[in-house]
Design an enzyme around this catalytic site. Structure first.
Site, PDB file in Angstrom:
ATOM      1  N   GLU A   1      99.818  87.402  16.654  1.00  0.00           N
ATOM      2  CA  GLU A   1      99.718  87.967  15.371  1.00  0.00           C
ATOM      3  C   GLU A   1     100.541  87.172  14.241  1.00  0.00           C
ATOM      4  O   GLU A   1      99.949  87.089  13.121  1.00  0.00           O
ATOM      5  CB  GLU A   1     100.308  89.313  15.484  1.00  0.00           C
ATOM      6  CG  GLU A   1      99.490  90.248  14.245  1.00  0.00           C
ATOM      7  CD  GLU A   1      99.736  91.609  14.629  1.00  0.00           C
ATOM      8  OE1 GLU A   1     101.044  92.007  14.469  1.00  0.00           O
ATOM      9  OE2 GLU A   1      98.702  92.702  14.705  1.00  0.00           O
TER      10      GLU A   1
ATOM     11  N   LYS B   1      90.165  98.297   9.091  1.00  0.00           N
ATOM     12  CA  LYS B   1      90.787  99.653   8.741  1.00  0.00           C
ATOM     13  C   LYS B   1      89.768 100.192   7.496  1.00  0.00           C
ATOM     14  O   LYS B   1      89.713 101.306   7.458  1.00  0.00           O
ATOM     15  CB  LYS B   1      92.302  99.457   8.187  1.00  0.00           C
ATOM     16  CG  LYS B   1      93.442  99.086   9.203  1.00  0.00           C
ATOM     17  CD  LYS B   1      94.506  98.883   8.569  1.00  0.00           C
ATOM     18  CE  LYS B   1      95.716  98.445   9.582  1.00  0.00           C
ATOM     19  NZ  LYS B   1      96.937  98.008   8.956  1.00  0.00           N
TER      20      LYS B   1
ATOM     21  N   HIS C   1      97.539  84.073  42.197  1.00  0.00           N
ATOM     22  CA  HIS C   1      96.197  84.480  43.078  1.00  0.00           C
ATOM     23  C   HIS C   1      95.038  84.692  42.054  1.00  0.00           C
ATOM     24  O   HIS C   1      94.196  85.465  42.511  1.00  0.00           O
ATOM     25  CB  HIS C   1      96.572  85.420  43.980  1.00  0.00           C
ATOM     26  CG  HIS C   1      97.286  85.016  45.028  1.00  0.00           C
ATOM     27  ND1 HIS C   1      96.880  84.545  46.469  1.00  0.00           N
ATOM     28  CD2 HIS C   1      98.858  84.844  45.241  1.00  0.00           C
ATOM     29  CE1 HIS C   1      98.219  84.076  46.890  1.00  0.00           C
ATOM     30  NE2 HIS C   1      99.062  84.327  46.443  1.00  0.00           N
TER      31      HIS C   1
END
Lengths: 419, 419
Positions: free
Chosen positions: A270, A412, A296
């Site tokens: 961010e 938003k 792994h």
């Protein structure tokens, strides 16, 4: 104590030139200027008394409730939850950590909400709503849910707010006579863990806050005295090689770092994924792994995939973990595994980290290493501040605003339109 | 039902040409050839009876123990644990899932070992050691630990082994008369969840195995009838645009996908990070996120950072989750958040996903979407097989061996030298 070892420039035949003394001086000066200009308030946090004092005062005033507390529920998302979670997961083994369940309400997933609140009764719980403005949709929705579900306005002592001075949420708290603590001025969410955002919940859990801040403060002072130039060199390497190495992997060798990894990912992604002053999209992509388990899963890609990653190893010294041990248990046909018999799992894990680091270095991939001598408040304070400072340094060279996040605003607005 | 929507090529002004019918045919033929040549046995798994039969037989023989089972402890790492964990986390809400705690011993971290075995008594527990050869150092060390700690050779019915036919571990099991089930031939760890590796633990937990396999089988048949060409198109897009988009993000909008994300990361990273037939290091880097929570961590980097990522959205239809709701609770000064009042959290989450996808598409970033109508065994079988098949398709175009992992061998040798 935290030790930083930087092998980034030593990548075999393709070695990168070390940055000049001049480049280091310039970057140092830019950071000092940014600090003085108070472009982000996080630089001040280890030196400020107000945050710890406000929290201390809250705790004094609510002594009675806190002495019987069983659940601390933090309602907040991103920067309001990741830092506290990271520190608690790193330090929860400490004997002075109180026996209080720390829970987070941060997800609008219906399954998660029900799970987080299972068995939570208002009587022995404190709900802590953390949000800079209070208008983050997850936080406000979840706050409304607990306010209504637990009828918290009739149990006001079980509710506290941490928010910016003058925010709508602070106004609401004052109007409704709910305890409210300010966030230090000009501190963005992902840089806020050493403000009241992290300090209040961590203090309630019993952690040693002065030591946490001391770890950060000492590191900052040491940086200012030019004793931590490795941070400048690393930032220059990462920012200047960003086209060659756009991905930065944090490979942490302990599950204690699980939530620290998530904190790092937010901080890095961010802060550094931005449009620079020339209008160009820049950024570095963080990936965080846990060793040995992710050997792994991801190691093959690091060693033989495209060479577009730098790897930072994060370790704890485990000399105190002599138990559990791998027993001297011989299994017929599996004699090839007996070379680890009679050693501690801790030693195996440490050796796995070294073997993996050497495998990666062997391929000419840039690595560096951070060794934490012991996970305690002071070393964690140092670690947090190291990564924040590194982020600021990289942001400076990328020529971006490290502290805003304009790229999430469109979503938003779109969400509001949809309703 | 699972629906696949591919918007990858629609990236505004920079649209990518759609692949020709010829390119699709070629890739399809290569996959069919690979399947027929049995280059990897995973293609066979949905059609094979042996795996489910072996597991069924084990369960019949151990009825009594299983009827009082409280803990199922899987000792295995990577491909031996990630698939089972992924499926259980996606399906554990189902009413027929038995009340058995599923635990994993996969980490050599001393803190984790102690935590995983807390409260575990041998009497009501089954220890399942899963390893292709048995010589994976984490698995053998942890197996020795529980063998010794719980004296399991005196409680043999509480121990079972899943391993390759003819492996050292199978020999040990036969020698010691411990129950042992084969892994289907020629199936690598990360492609093995539909073999006994996943089927036995999932069957013990009460899941509907025939439906799980049916979901995979139907999808494979549909692919063979050329009804799933979206997979070919997606693979061609990802492989051919790998220099432009080296990072593939799976953005899953439910915490139920937390462990599926980790399974995907291993599958993608370990299969596709390879040296190709021309000796060049190639690969695609996976990143997995959970929405909405990671909108507050990673979204800024996606929208405004370097455009080097494709984004796959993974969703569940949540029409059945009308509860919990955001109450119609008005907070003075926070009126701007009231637009979500009286809607379910499920609807908010769905809308957040759409708003985020539109934000990302708006930037011209390639996206696609997978919509799962309901999380049940059949849809999960489809999802698993979809990602396996996609991985095979991408691997074909990259001209690599998708099924080995030679890049981790050096570290194993180095570890042995260190001891």
């Amino acid at each position: 104590m935290v030790v930083f070892e930087n092998f980034l420039e030593n990548t075999g035949s393709k070695s990168t030139p070390h940055p000049s003394a001049n480049a280091l001086d310039n970057l140092y000066d830019l950071i000092v200027k940014e600090k003085v200009a108070d472009h982000s308030g996080y630089y001040r946090l280890p030196f400020e008394d107000k945050g710890p004092k406000d929290c201390q005062e809250y705790i004094q005033t609510h002594k009675e409730l806190l002495s019987t507390l069983k659940n601390l529920i933090v309602i907040g998302v991103g920067g309001s939850s990741l830092g506290t979670k990271a520190i608690d997961t790193m330090l929860c083994h400490l004997p002075h950590r109180k026996n209080i369940a720390l829970k987070f309400l941060e997800h609008t997933d219906p399954i998660e909400i029900t799970k987080a609140l299972q068995g939570v009764e208002v009587e022995n719980s404190l709900f802590l709503v953390i949000s800079k403005s209070g208008t983050t949709i997850e936080t406000s929705s979840l706050a409304k849910y607990v306010l209504s579900h637990y009828n918290l306005l009739s149990h006001k002592s079980h509710l506290a707010i941490i928010t910016d001075e003058g925010s709508p949420l602070q106004k609401w708290a004052m109007e409704n006579e709910v305890a409210c603590i300010d966030i230090a001025k000009n501190v963005g969410g992902r840089f806020s863990v050493l403000s009241s955002v992290g300090l209040l919940p961590l203090m309630i859990l019993g952690y040693d806050i002065p030591s946490l801040l001391e770890g950060a403060k000492k590191f900052m002072m040491s940086f200012l005295y030019r004793k931590e130039d490795h941070i400048l060199r690393k930032a220059i390497f990462l920012a200047k090689s960003r086209d060659r190495y756009p991905i930065n992997v944090l490979f942490s060798y302990s599950s204690s770092f699980k939530d620290f990894n998530a904190w790092y990912v937010q901080l890095w992604a961010e802060s550094l994924g931005k449009i620079d002053t020339y209008g160009k999209k820049v950024g570095l992509t963080p990936i965080a792994l846990i060793g040995s388990i992710d050997q792994h899963s991801f190691l093959q890609l690091i060693t033989q995939g495209v060479m577009d990653k730098t790897i930072t190893f994060l370790n704890i010294n485990r000399r105190n973990y002599s138990e559990p041990k791998i027993p001297d248990f011989k299994m017929q046909y599996l004699e090839s595994t007996d070379f680890v018999n009679n050693t501690s799992f801790a030693k195996l894990l440490s050796y796995q980290q070294i073997a993996t680091m050497q495998t990666i270095q062997n391929e000419g991939i840039p690595t560096d290493e951070i060794k934490v001598d012991m996970l305690c408040e002071e070393s964690v304070g140092t670690l947090i501040f190291y990564f924040e400072l590194l982020t600021s340094c990289v942001g400076k060279i990328l020529d971006i605003n490290t502290y805003d996040q304009p790229g999430v605003e469109f979503g938003k607005i779109r969400l509001r339109e949809m309703f």
